[in-house]
Design an enzyme around this catalytic site. Structure first.
Site, mmCIF file in Angstrom:
data_model
loop_
_atom_site.group_PDB
_atom_site.id
_atom_site.type_symbol
_atom_site.label_atom_id
_atom_site.label_comp_id
_atom_site.label_asym_id
_atom_site.label_seq_id
_atom_site.Cartn_x
_atom_site.Cartn_y
_atom_site.Cartn_z
ATOM 1 N N CYS A 92 -9.521 18.879 -9.637
ATOM 2 C CA CYS A 92 -10.588 19.129 -8.660
ATOM 3 C C CYS A 92 -10.206 18.649 -7.269
ATOM 4 C CB CYS A 92 -11.873 18.433 -9.120
ATOM 5 S SG CYS A 92 -13.216 18.574 -7.910
ATOM 6 N N TYR A 122 -12.886 29.281 -2.858
ATOM 7 C CA TYR A 122 -13.882 29.505 -3.916
ATOM 8 C C TYR A 122 -14.797 30.682 -3.560
ATOM 9 C CZ TYR A 122 -12.444 25.155 -6.087
ATOM 10 O OH TYR A 122 -11.706 24.174 -6.701
#
Length: 327
Positions: free
Chosen positions: A67, A201
């Site tokens: 992440c 994203y």
């Protein structure tokens, strides 16, 4: 070790992916654009009323090596010498096979975090709010006195570590958030977040061609600007590493291995840029950056994990062989 999935397991996996995808649609707008959920726990650290007390040994930082939002907190924690003050819990890069999106501690013995005694990060979120229904995200700071998440504000967490936690910094720790540059750092951080950190994203999770292309165009326009900026200086603000360099690095280091293919951010690789590539390699060799970067975990997550694998059209779990780390 082979990471491929046998055909007999595909139906179960696709079913789990479908359920996770249905949950993910909560973050898709009417025009097909990805709109990231807001952070639920944003209480700051400090000495003021209602703030979280700064105490060595009181908190545990939960992360997953894949992440980018969590990675930047871990980089800052290491660079500033806060490793003894704030413990670290590491989740598996592969999402667990559950009806909801979660992170699991299957890297630990018995699949349980050795300090918190929980199997899934969602348990710490539910300890803070039994009605919590959002995605349990990392980084998440857990108060060990309660076992509950007290801060998951990835956008401001590094700034908190750089300022409120200053009394516990190691001797000679760099100033990643210098007072005289804070306004400029905040402004560039905001731009990098919207167009690059979250921009990949927005491109990867878009549900319409228009939303995808808008995110794609903004992403590469901004990368082109930063390529020019870095043509005349070592770091984004000259000769000193700052919080902004940490934030840009975590996206750059994942780009060629994951975003370029899995998120269709495929105009250029970072290695195709002269200055961005040199800058990323320079940071990779800096204490706290490369030593907290795990390409194997990054590839497993973005190419094999649940809803991400489904979005990328990879139900058979083929793990890419690259990149070549010798370059």
């Amino acid at each position: 070790m082979a990471y491929g999935t046998r055909p007999g397991k595909i139906r179960k996996r696709v079913s789990s992916m479908t359920e996770q995808l249905q949950q993910a649609t909560k973050e898709i707008s009417g025009d097909g654009a990805f709109v990231r959920q807001t952070n639920r726990f944003s209480t700051s650290f400090g000495k003021g009323q209602g703030e979280l007390p700064v105490e060595a040994g009181r908190y545990r930082l939960l992360w997953a090596r894949v992440c980018p939002w969590a990675h930047r907190a871990v980089i800052v924690r290491r660079v500033l010498g806060l490793e003894d003050a704030i413990s670290l819990g590491t989740a598996d890069p592969i999402r667990p096979d559950l009806p909801h999106v979660d992170w699991a501690f299957t890297l630990d013995e018995g699949g349980v975090d050795p300090v918190l005694g929980i199997h899934y990060i969602s348990e710490a979120y539910l300890a803070a709010d039994p009605a919590y229904s959002g995605r349990p995200t990392v980084p998440a700071v857990v108060d060990l006195t309660t076992g509950a998440v007290v801060n998951n504000d990835y956008f401001l967490l590094t700034n908190q570590l750089e300022t409120a936690w200053a009394p516990l910094h190691k001797a000679g720790a760099p100033d990643l958030y210098p007072l005289h540059l804070r306004a400029e750092i905040d402004a560039l951080n905001d731009v990098i977040f919207h167009d690059i950190n979250n921009g990949v994203y927005k491109a990867g999770f878009a549900r319409s061609q228009a939303a995808y292309e808008a995110a794609y165009d903004a992403l590469f326009a901004r990368l082109d600007e930063l390529e020019e900026r870095l043509s005349s200086q070592r770091y984004l603000f000259g000769d000193q590493i700052t919080d902004t360099d940490v934030r840009l690095y975590v996206t750059l280091v994942r780009f060629d291995a994951a975003y370029y293919t899995a998120f269709r951010a495929n105009r250029n690789r970072i290695s195709d840029y002269n200055h961005l590539w040199g800058y990323a390699r320079d940071l990779y060799q800096t204490y706290g950056f490369g030593d907290t970067t795990d390409f194997d975990a990054i590839k497993k997550h973005y190419h094999l994990s649940g809803h991400l694998s489904a979005l990328g059209g990879n139900p058979y779990g083929i793990l890419p062989k690259g990149p070549d780390l010798s370059l």
